[in-house]
Every structure is written in C-alpha cells, then in structure tokens.
Design a protein around this motif. Sequence first.
Motif, PDB file in Angstrom:
ATOM      1  N   ALA A 174     -39.275 -22.373 -69.033  1.00  0.00           N
ATOM      2  CA  ALA A 174     -40.674 -22.823 -69.096  1.00  0.00           C
ATOM      3  C   ALA A 174     -41.033 -23.727 -67.917  1.00  0.00           C
ATOM      4  N   TYR A 175     -40.064 -24.523 -67.450  1.00  0.00           N
ATOM      5  CA  TYR A 175     -40.348 -25.482 -66.369  1.00  0.00           C
ATOM      6  C   TYR A 175     -39.608 -25.117 -65.079  1.00  0.00           C
ATOM      7  N   GLU A 176     -39.268 -23.845 -64.940  1.00  0.00           N
ATOM      8  CA  GLU A 176     -38.506 -23.419 -63.746  1.00  0.00           C
ATOM      9  C   GLU A 176     -39.221 -23.840 -62.457  1.00  0.00           C
ATOM     10  N   HIS A 177     -40.546 -23.765 -62.460  1.00  0.00           N
ATOM     11  CA  HIS A 177     -41.316 -24.119 -61.255  1.00  0.00           C
ATOM     12  C   HIS A 177     -41.118 -25.587 -60.877  1.00  0.00           C
ATOM     13  N   VAL A 178     -40.858 -26.429 -61.860  1.00  0.00           N
ATOM     14  CA  VAL A 178     -40.645 -27.862 -61.569  1.00  0.00           C
ATOM     15  C   VAL A 178     -39.233 -28.086 -61.016  1.00  0.00           C
ATOM     16  N   PHE A 179     -38.270 -27.317 -61.539  1.00  0.00           N
ATOM     17  CA  PHE A 179     -36.877 -27.530 -61.137  1.00  0.00           C
ATOM     18  C   PHE A 179     -36.545 -26.893 -59.789  1.00  0.00           C
ATOM     19  N   LYS A 180     -37.360 -25.902 -59.383  1.00  0.00           N
ATOM     20  CA  LYS A 180     -37.124 -25.237 -58.100  1.00  0.00           C
ATOM     21  C   LYS A 180     -37.190 -26.274 -56.974  1.00  0.00           C
ATOM     22  N   GLY A 181     -36.241 -26.227 -56.053  1.00  0.00           N
ATOM     23  CA  GLY A 181     -36.286 -27.171 -54.933  1.00  0.00           C
ATOM     24  C   GLY A 181     -35.616 -28.505 -55.227  1.00  0.00           C
ATOM     25  N   LYS A 182     -35.098 -28.678 -56.438  1.00  0.00           N
ATOM     26  CA  LYS A 182     -34.338 -29.879 -56.780  1.00  0.00           C
ATOM     27  C   LYS A 182     -32.851 -29.524 -56.739  1.00  0.00           C
ATOM     28  N   LYS A 183     -32.005 -30.543 -56.640  1.00  0.00           N
ATOM     29  CA  LYS A 183     -30.572 -30.286 -56.676  1.00  0.00           C
ATOM     30  C   LYS A 183     -30.129 -30.338 -58.135  1.00  0.00           C
ATOM     31  N   LEU A 184     -29.606 -29.234 -58.615  1.00  0.00           N
ATOM     32  CA  LEU A 184     -29.337 -29.100 -60.048  1.00  0.00           C
ATOM     33  C   LEU A 184     -27.838 -29.066 -60.346  1.00  0.00           C
ATOM     34  N   TYR A 185     -27.475 -29.758 -61.402  1.00  0.00           N
ATOM     35  CA  TYR A 185     -26.088 -29.823 -61.843  1.00  0.00           C
ATOM     36  C   TYR A 185     -26.046 -29.530 -63.340  1.00  0.00           C
ATOM     37  N   SER A 186     -24.856 -29.163 -63.828  1.00  0.00           N
ATOM     38  CA  SER A 186     -24.729 -28.949 -65.276  1.00  0.00           C
ATOM     39  C   SER A 186     -23.258 -28.981 -65.663  1.00  0.00           C
ATOM     40  N   THR A 187     -23.044 -29.067 -66.969  1.00  0.00           N
ATOM     41  CA  THR A 187     -21.709 -28.772 -67.484  1.00  0.00           C
ATOM     42  C   THR A 187     -21.532 -27.245 -67.458  1.00  0.00           C
ATOM     43  N   GLY A 188     -20.272 -26.805 -67.632  1.00  0.00           N
ATOM     44  CA  GLY A 188     -19.922 -25.412 -67.357  1.00  0.00           C
ATOM     45  C   GLY A 188     -20.723 -24.344 -68.071  1.00  0.00           C
ATOM     46  N   THR A 189     -20.690 -24.364 -69.388  1.00  0.00           N
ATOM     47  CA  THR A 189     -21.317 -23.266 -70.123  1.00  0.00           C
ATOM     48  C   THR A 189     -22.840 -23.365 -70.084  1.00  0.00           C
ATOM     49  N   THR A 190     -23.341 -24.571 -70.158  1.00  0.00           N
ATOM     50  CA  THR A 190     -24.798 -24.760 -70.107  1.00  0.00           C
ATOM     51  C   THR A 190     -25.355 -24.165 -68.812  1.00  0.00           C
ATOM     52  N   GLY A 191     -24.703 -24.473 -67.698  1.00  0.00           N
ATOM     53  CA  GLY A 191     -25.182 -23.985 -66.406  1.00  0.00           C
ATOM     54  C   GLY A 191     -25.116 -22.474 -66.299  1.00  0.00           C
ATOM     55  N   MET A 192     -24.046 -21.914 -66.847  1.00  0.00           N
ATOM     56  CA  MET A 192     -23.917 -20.454 -66.805  1.00  0.00           C
ATOM     57  C   MET A 192     -25.060 -19.793 -67.565  1.00  0.00           C
ATOM     58  N   ARG A 193     -25.335 -20.328 -68.743  1.00  0.00           N
ATOM     59  CA  ARG A 193     -26.417 -19.762 -69.565  1.00  0.00           C
ATOM     60  C   ARG A 193     -27.763 -19.873 -68.856  1.00  0.00           C
ATOM     61  N   ILE A 194     -28.017 -21.020 -68.208  1.00  0.00           N
ATOM     62  CA  ILE A 194     -29.313 -21.205 -67.529  1.00  0.00           C
ATOM     63  C   ILE A 194     -29.408 -20.273 -66.320  1.00  0.00           C
TER      64      ILE A 194
END
Length: 139
Positions: A22-42
Amino acid sequence: MLNIAFIAHDRKKEDIVNFVIAYEHVFKGKKLYSTGTTGMRIMEATDLQIHRFLSGPLGGDQQIGALIAQNEMDLVLFFRDPLMAQPHEPDITALLRLCDVHGIPVATNLATAEILVRALDRGDFGWRELVESNKPGLG
Ligand SMILES: O=C(CO)COP(=O)(O)O
C-alpha cells in the motif's frame, strides 16, 4: 538517505506485506532493511530491494539493533504478535529498548505504522536527515 527496518512475526507477515504494498511509493528510494523471512515475503510481493539480515530467532533482531545502536536506523516498523510467545523475546525487548535509548521512531502495530509512514511521506522525518549529517564518523 533514510534507513527503514521491516520486521514482522509470523502471524503478522501478511499484514506487513499488504502494508508495504500500500505504501510502496513512500518506501521507494529509501534504504530498506529487514529480518530474513519478513524481507523475503515483502520482496516477493513488491519491486523493493531490501537488505535482509538473519531471521529473527537466529539473531536478525540483534543485527538491526546494532544499526539502531549506531544511530543508523531512522524508522522501525515492527509488527509484533502480542498473543504468541517468541523464543527470542530478549532480543525483541533489546531492540525496542535501543529505539528508546536513541529516540528512534518505532511502530509495533499497523495503526501506528500507518501514522508514521504518512508522516514520513509528508516530510516529517527531516530531523533524522539532520541527525545523519551531524553524526561523527565511526572509528
Ligand atoms: O522473529 C522476527 C522478529 O522478532 C522476525 O523474523 P523473520 O522475519 O525472519 O520471520
């Protein structure tokens, strides 16, 4: 550039995926991090590139905590499961404590995440860019 971390417990993963879509447009252009499975799913569900750390129970929360300790994380979106005991509860507590130590905006549920991301979208995180530019180098 602002650094953002995504973390979600298993029964909240669908929520965080839908939230990031829903907020992909806001996250684009930012440096993004995650834990392993969460990041894979996103990443499976969006075009975003995310630096994935280890899975939470294996140390991923602590790896993100290390960036918070260095004041290198600007926003933490942590969709916690309040109804399920986690084997790595001490790591979760430590991560949230470090957010408080360093005054890092952190959402632990979808409703708060929504408010913070809308604030991010309208430029309310400018003060974090200032923190970034005034930070002494490491070492
Ligand atoms: O356990 C977690 C956070 O405490 C999340 O880890 P995963 O994203 O690897 O499932």
